[in-house]
Design an enzyme around this catalytic site. Structure first.
Site, PDB file in Angstrom:
ATOM      1  N   THR A  14      53.040 142.698   4.236  1.00 38.97           N
ATOM      2  CA  THR A  14      53.488 141.310   4.254  1.00 38.97           C
ATOM      3  C   THR A  14      52.299 140.360   4.085  1.00 38.97           C
ATOM      4  OG1 THR A  14      54.873 139.748   5.465  1.00 38.97           O
ATOM      5  CG2 THR A  14      53.418 141.108   6.788  1.00 38.97           C
ATOM      6  N   CYS A  15      52.576 139.052   4.054  1.00 40.82           N
ATOM      7  CA  CYS A  15      51.582 137.998   3.872  1.00 40.82           C
ATOM      8  C   CYS A  15      50.424 138.146   4.847  1.00 40.82           C
ATOM      9  CB  CYS A  15      52.237 136.632   4.073  1.00 40.82           C
ATOM     10  SG  CYS A  15      51.108 135.249   4.017  1.00 40.82           S
ATOM     11  N   PRO A  16      49.188 138.024   4.472  1.00 37.83           N
ATOM     12  CA  PRO A  16      48.687 137.776   3.113  1.00 37.83           C
ATOM     13  C   PRO A  16      48.168 139.051   2.434  1.00 37.83           C
ATOM     14  CG  PRO A  16      46.925 137.369   4.666  1.00 37.83           C
ATOM     15  CD  PRO A  16      48.065 137.991   5.444  1.00 37.83           C
ATOM     16  N   VAL A  17      48.602 140.225   2.934  1.00 37.54           N
ATOM     17  CA  VAL A  17      48.000 141.491   2.496  1.00 37.54           C
ATOM     18  C   VAL A  17      48.060 141.739   0.978  1.00 37.54           C
ATOM     19  CG1 VAL A  17      47.993 143.998   2.830  1.00 37.54           C
ATOM     20  CG2 VAL A  17      48.283 142.490   4.789  1.00 37.54           C
ATOM     21  N   HIS A  41      56.983 142.544  -0.889  1.00 37.60           N
ATOM     22  CA  HIS A  41      56.991 141.222  -0.251  1.00 37.60           C
ATOM     23  C   HIS A  41      57.391 140.164  -1.282  1.00 37.60           C
ATOM     24  CE1 HIS A  41      54.662 137.645   1.485  1.00 37.60           C
ATOM     25  NE2 HIS A  41      55.650 137.880   2.327  1.00 37.60           N
TER      26      HIS A  41
END
Lengths: 76, 138
Positions: A14-17, A41
């Site tokens: 998920t964010c910001p991965v 995502h």
């Protein structure tokens, strides 16, 4: 042609991965290399192309299947 | 090159997440990014302190934080430790406020020197902020 392809697997992340891992791969790549980011995502599917544009790279394609997406980037 | 400069004044866990997510986002979008840790934020740079912050709201003596952390784990959110390592790996800079160190009696040895780029004061911040397109106080 001999293309150097790097796969960035961000499935389930998920964010910001996805954005961060894409950036890491871009930093390590050389001109002409291909980076293939795979993820699930939803927001990243829109944001990775935004980053690609900001970084002045080439967006080759965005493919989608179910909730999975694949973005191909070419280094300049 | 465009730049994002963020003051991390709060030591709250959720606010540290905001600062690191925005910082990493800026780096990912091709910007430079600097984080200035001061006051309660600097406490999080003490050895073993990164994940110790309370929740800014609904902490409820730790129960709220525990619940949020559980939800974050389910959503597969990265740990603060991993995010701050990502931030450094992508070329982000971390500044530690030396006045806070003096007031709170913190020595360099007490801090995560592996993460800190520079020990600085307000002048450095203003210089960086002046050149920045995004400035935030968290």
């Amino acid at each position: 042609m001999n293309e150097n392809v790097t796969i960035v697997d961000c499935v389930g992340e998920t964010c910001p991965v996805p954005l961060v891992e894409t950036r890491k791969a871009i930093r390590k790549a050389s001109p002409g290399d291909i980076i293939e980011v795979i993820g699930t995502h939803p927001a990243s599917k829109k944001e990775i192309p935004m980053a690609v544009k900001e970084l002045g790279l080439e967006l080759i394609s965005i493919e989608e299947e179910g909730n999975m997406w694949k973005i191909r980037i070419k280094m300049r | 090159m465009s730049k994002a400069t963020i003051i991390v004044h709060s030591g709250d866990m959720d606010k540290l997440y905001s600062a690191l997510i925005i910082g990493n986002g800026a780096l990912a979008m091709g910007m430079d990014a600097s984080l200035y840790f001061t006051f309660w934020g600097l406490m999080r740079l003490k050895k073993g302190g990164l994940e110790k912050g309370p929740l800014s709201k609904m902490h409820f003596l730790g129960i709220g934080k525990w619940m949020v952390k559980r939800k974050m784990k389910q959503a597969n959110v990265r740990s603060l430790e991993k995010m701050i390592t990502d931030f450094r790996e992508l070329g982000g800079k971390i500044f530690a406020c030396d006045m806070t160190m003096e007031i709170m009696g913190i020595q360099k040895e007490d801090l995560r020197q592996d993460l800190i780029t520079e020990y600085a004061a307000v002048g450095t911040y203003i210089k960086e902020a002046k050149e920045s397109d995004v400035t935030l106080f968290i």
